[in-house]
Design a protein around this motif. Sequence first.
Motif, mmCIF file in Angstrom:
data_model
loop_
_atom_site.group_PDB
_atom_site.id
_atom_site.type_symbol
_atom_site.label_atom_id
_atom_site.label_comp_id
_atom_site.label_asym_id
_atom_site.label_seq_id
_atom_site.Cartn_x
_atom_site.Cartn_y
_atom_site.Cartn_z
ATOM 1 N N LEU A 100 0.817 -1.217 0.000
ATOM 2 C CA LEU A 100 0.000 0.000 0.000
ATOM 3 C C LEU A 100 0.853 1.271 0.000
ATOM 4 N N ALA A 101 1.911 1.307 0.796
ATOM 5 C CA ALA A 101 2.776 2.489 0.842
ATOM 6 C C ALA A 101 3.512 2.658 -0.487
ATOM 7 N N GLU A 108 2.664 1.747 -3.401
ATOM 8 C CA GLU A 108 1.730 2.199 -4.433
ATOM 9 C C GLU A 108 1.229 3.617 -4.188
ATOM 10 N N ASN A 109 1.594 4.191 -3.068
ATOM 11 C CA ASN A 109 1.173 5.551 -2.718
ATOM 12 C C ASN A 109 2.402 6.463 -2.572
ATOM 13 N N GLY A 110 3.380 6.277 -3.420
ATOM 14 C CA GLY A 110 4.560 7.127 -3.416
ATOM 15 C C GLY A 110 5.437 6.973 -2.184
ATOM 16 N N THR A 128 4.390 6.502 0.952
ATOM 17 C CA THR A 128 3.706 6.921 2.184
ATOM 18 C C THR A 128 2.500 6.025 2.426
ATOM 19 N N TYR A 129 2.456 5.452 3.606
ATOM 20 C CA TYR A 129 1.311 4.607 3.952
ATOM 21 C C TYR A 129 0.062 5.477 4.076
ATOM 22 N N PRO A 130 -0.986 5.187 3.301
ATOM 23 C CA PRO A 130 -2.200 6.022 3.293
ATOM 24 C C PRO A 130 -3.141 5.689 4.463
ATOM 25 N N ARG A 179 -6.922 6.702 4.273
ATOM 26 C CA ARG A 179 -7.656 5.962 3.248
ATOM 27 C C ARG A 179 -7.901 4.516 3.691
ATOM 28 N N GLN A 212 4.083 -3.073 5.775
ATOM 29 C CA GLN A 212 4.557 -2.530 4.496
ATOM 30 C C GLN A 212 5.968 -2.981 4.177
#
Length: 141
Positions: free
Chosen positions: A66-67, A69-71, A73-75, A78, A139
Motif C-alpha cells: 500500500l505504501a 503504491e502511494n509514493g 507513504t502509507y495512506p 484511506r 509494508q
Amino acid sequence: MRTLQAVLGLSMAIVLSGVTAAKAQDPFLGKQEFLQRCAVCHGAEGAGDGPVGELFAIKPRDLRTLARENGGTYPFARIYATIDGRDRIPGHGGPEMPIWGDFLEAEALVEDRGISPEDAQMIASARIIALTQYIGSLQLK
C-alpha cells in the motif's frame, strides 16, 4: 448548567479518546484484529493469499504494498476509511465481506449491553485504528 454539562461532556470525550488512542497504538491489538478478521482473505502476512480469498472473483490485495503504491507513504486515512466502510471498494461491503465499522460497533454493543451507541462507536474506532496501524507495519520496504 448547560455550560457545565457541555464542559463535562467535552472533558469526558477527551479522556476517553486518550484511552482509546493509547489502546489503539498497541500493535498486539491490531495484529489480533488482523489475524481474527482479515487473514482469512488477505493471508496471515497480508500478501493477499488467504484461503478464503481464492474463492472471490476479485482477489484480495497484497496489503504489504500500500505504501509503495502511494509514493512511499502509507495512506493511513484511506485505509482507515476502507476498513470503516466509508470508502467502498470492490470486495468490501459486498456479500463477501462486511463493512467492519458497522460490524465492530454492533459487536461492541452486544459484548457489553450497558454501553451507549457513542461508546460503541469509540470502541469500533479504536479497533480500526489499531488494525490500520498494524497493516501499516506490514509494508514492504
